[in-house]
Design an enzyme around this catalytic site. Structure first.
Site, PDB file in Angstrom:
ATOM      1  CD  GLU A  25     -14.142   8.408  33.020  1.00 20.80           C
ATOM      2  OE1 GLU A  25     -13.435   7.506  33.039  1.00 20.80           O
ATOM      3  OE2 GLU A  25     -13.752   9.408  33.020  1.00 20.80           O
TER       4      GLU A  25
ATOM      5  CG  ASP B 290     -10.514   9.541  34.757  1.00 22.00           C
ATOM      6  OD1 ASP B 290     -10.716  10.109  35.718  1.00 22.00           O
ATOM      7  OD2 ASP B 290     -10.357   8.257  34.418  1.00 22.00           O
TER       8      ASP B 290
ATOM      9  CE1 TYR C 223     -23.232 -19.953  32.604  1.00 21.67           C
ATOM     10  CE2 TYR C 223     -23.675 -17.688  32.927  1.00 21.67           C
ATOM     11  CZ  TYR C 223     -23.053 -18.733  32.891  1.00 21.67           C
ATOM     12  OH  TYR C 223     -21.668 -18.608  33.611  1.00 21.67           O
TER      13      TYR C 223
END
Length: 636
Positions: free
Chosen positions: A465, A517, A379
């Protein structure tokens, strides 16, 4: 004894080519297996075995395996069973000259076995037409076998195994806790409602109660040929042992990890290796050193401009082709190849301007000794940077150019990772006890250089995870049942979490087990923690955690733990491509277990998230799955 009226024969017969319920249905197995029946198509003799085997292999709640060991076949060759006339017959003779499906009853009085036997009796003609013999063996006396045969009108062959020798040879599961379960009770009630009855006299025989009554039985596909036992199907022995037993195995893991850490020599570095390619690594630098490096760089650019050559940045290339996996280090490193980023060039003028701007901003941070986030940096000039990914990428380029870690630049990411469990550490002087952080845990500090005084009585670190799995484990206080530290980056690992994990591993000398996963991206996330990312390979020495063990969810777990089909997801074409690409990576090839699991995933084209375990109950992850994994030391 009166023979009960069966309702099985009143069912509508299927078409001749199909049996609507698998012959593997816990034929004589405990009702607690929760088996889902599957259709078996009986074809001519040369094909019937393949179909039987494929149906059995996907049954729910049952452990299946391929060929039995040579020791087992040799042991079976010494086993005798007895026909209804009381004649002893070597059990292997039952399939010596034919193909046979041999079912092993729990015991001759079992109500569930009677129901299964009754049902199979109606299908005997179909099996005969397919050249498949049906045999039933029960643990008991010849008299018990006769009574069973008379009561059930079983059309197959019935044999008695009074010494339970075949059950022991095939290692069938036995035990009271295996037999009496809530699911078994429900199935028994259902069988009674259908008209079946337990023969309590047979069930109460002394020998049955003391031994045979607790066997779960099973089924084998065998023959022709004595040693041709091509399939065995039995109740899984995956029974949870007391926590004290599991904790002993965890203590052994911790001891071996601590021992290897203490006895290992000084860790290898790039300078210790004679690599064919020159490689680049960065180090932690003080603010004064970073400031000095920036000023030296700007001074050289000024000389270049004054001499009429213009200026350009000599930036290390972070392209995929400039990455190298080093097996000795088990991590990805950056090769020493640079690219020029000239200001006087239309294609690179904007990026060289952004580079100069980032250098200027970091110089200010050094002068003020303050930290800012990457978002703050973006920014400062949104019109120039346009997108934060562009300022982030140049920030990594600057780290490479200056030869320092990104943390040395005093630019941090917003808090993302969290930790909970058996860990106490200081954060800028404040002592943090992660057992008292509630369900949400403690946010991992972005300034890892301010973290110190780590203390723990944990036996391992559990790297998770997903945030959802983390919350489940935190709420269940899993870290108290099995002393551990649970950490997650809530998806893609950020720098702070990677640094924090490495710091815990190196200082506490704890083993790290990972729960991700069962998809290609879960394995990629695991590899980033362990081997590093290509994007930040220049800092892999500081960001990677060695020897992370893959605990789950693994592709083989989908069948092993009987994840329901409705909870499995089909892999997309992109998923499959990612999986195949991973199989070509050197860090995957190095681990045969990873190759096997990833190959299975690509072959089956199925994936599943950790939350698929919730189909068995919301607390199955913490109450069953993870304890079983730890008990079996089932990690790669």
């Amino acid at each position: 004894m009166a023979i009960c009226q069966s309702t099985a024969f009143s069912r509508k017969m299927p078409q001749p080519s199909f049996i609507t319920k698998s012959i593997s249905a816990p034929l004589f197995l405990a009702a607690s297996t929760g088996h889902r029946h599957r259709a078996i198509k009986f074809l001519p003799k040369r094909q019937s075995h393949t179909i039987v085997r494929s149906a059995v292999s996907r049954s729910s709640g049952i452990e299946s395996s391929g060929l039995v060991s040579e020791d087992t076949t040799n042991l079976l060759d010494t086993v005798k069973v007895f026909n209804l006339e009381g004649n002893g017959i070597p059990i292997s003779d039952l399939w010596k000259d034919r193909k046979a499906v041999v079912a092993f009853a729990r015991h001759f009085g079992c109500v569930l076995c009677r129901k299964r036997a009754d049902y199979l009796a109606a299908k005997k003609d179909i099996m005969d037409a397919s050249g498949v013999a049906l045999v039933l063996i029960g643990p008991g006396s010849v008299d018990q076998a006769k009574t069973f045969f008379e009561q059930t009108k079983f059309k197959g062959e019935v044999y008695a195994d009074p010494n339970h020798s075949s059950y022991e040879a095939l290692k069938f599961v036995s035990g009271v806790l295996t037999t009496f379960t809530p699911k078994a009770g429900l199935k028994i009630i259902q069988s009674y409602m259908e008209g079946y009855r337990q023969d309590w006299k047979l069930s109460s025989e002394k020998d049955t109660v003391s031994r045979g009554g607790w066997y779960q039985g099973g089924i084998i596909v065998a023959g022709p040929g004595k040693t041709n036992i091509s399939y065995i199907h039995k109740v899984s022995a995956n029974r949870l042992k007391p926590d004290s037993v599991i904790l002993e195995s965890l203590h052994s893991l911790l001891k071996s990890t601590s021992s290897s850490s203490s006895t290992s020599s000084k860790p290898l570095t790039l300078s210790d290796l004679s690599l064919s390619s020159a490689c680049r690594e960065v180090t932690d630098l003080s603010l004064l050193s970073v400031q000095s490096a920036i000023e030296s760089l700007i001074l050289s650019l000024t000389h270049s401009i004054l001499s009429g050559r213009g200026f350009s940045f000599n930036v290390p290339s972070r392209a995929a082709t400039n990455q190298l996996y080093v097996p000795e280090l088990d991590r990805i490193v950056l090769k020493d190849k640079n690219t020029l980023r000239p200001f006087a060039n239309n294609s690179s003028v904007r990026k060289s301007t952004i580079t100069a701007k980032i250098l200027s901003l970091i110089h200010q941070l050094c002068l003020r000794s303050i930290h800012v986030t990457k978002r703050d940096l973006f920014y400062t000039d949104v019109k120039l940077f346009q997108d934060q990914t562009q300022s982030d990428a140049v920030l990594d380029d600057v780290s490479c150019m200056l030869g320092c870690t990104r943390s040395s630049l005093n630019v941090i990411a917003a808090e993302k990772g969290v930790v909970v469990g058996r860990l106490i550490f200081s954060d800028n002087g404040d002592m943090i006890d992660c057992t008292k952080m509630g369900m949400g845990g403690k946010a991992i500090p972005p300034n890892i250089d301010r973290v110190g005084d780590m203390q723990s009585d944990a036996l391992f670190i559990l790297l998770v995870e997903k945030d959802a799995a983390y919350i489940r484990l935190a709420e269940d206080r899993f870290y108290n049942r099995f002393p551990c530290i649970i950490v997650t980056a809530k998806g893609q690992p950020d720098v702070a979490t990677r640094l924090f994990l490495r710091k815990m591993k190196m200082e506490l000398k704890l083993p790290v087990l990972a729960l991700v996963d069962s998809d290609p991206y879960g394995l990629k996330i695991l590899s980033v923690y362990g081997c590093g990312s290509k994007n930040m390979s220049y800092d892999s020495a500081n960001l990677t955690t060695p020897d992370i063990k893959w605990l789950g969810i693994r592709p083989s777990d989908l069948d092993k733990y009987k994840i329901p089909e409705q909870c499995r997801l089909p892999m997309t074409e992109q998923d499959i491509k990612t999986g195949k690409d991973l199989l070509e990576e050197d860090f995957v090839k190095k681990n045969p277990g990873w190759v096997e699991e990833l190959s299975l995933m690509v072959k089956t084209k199925q994936k599943a998230e950790i939350q698929a375990l919730s189909s068995f109950g919301f607390q199955y992850l913490s109450e069953v799955y993870l304890p079983l994994k730890l008990q079996q030391q089932d990690w790669l």
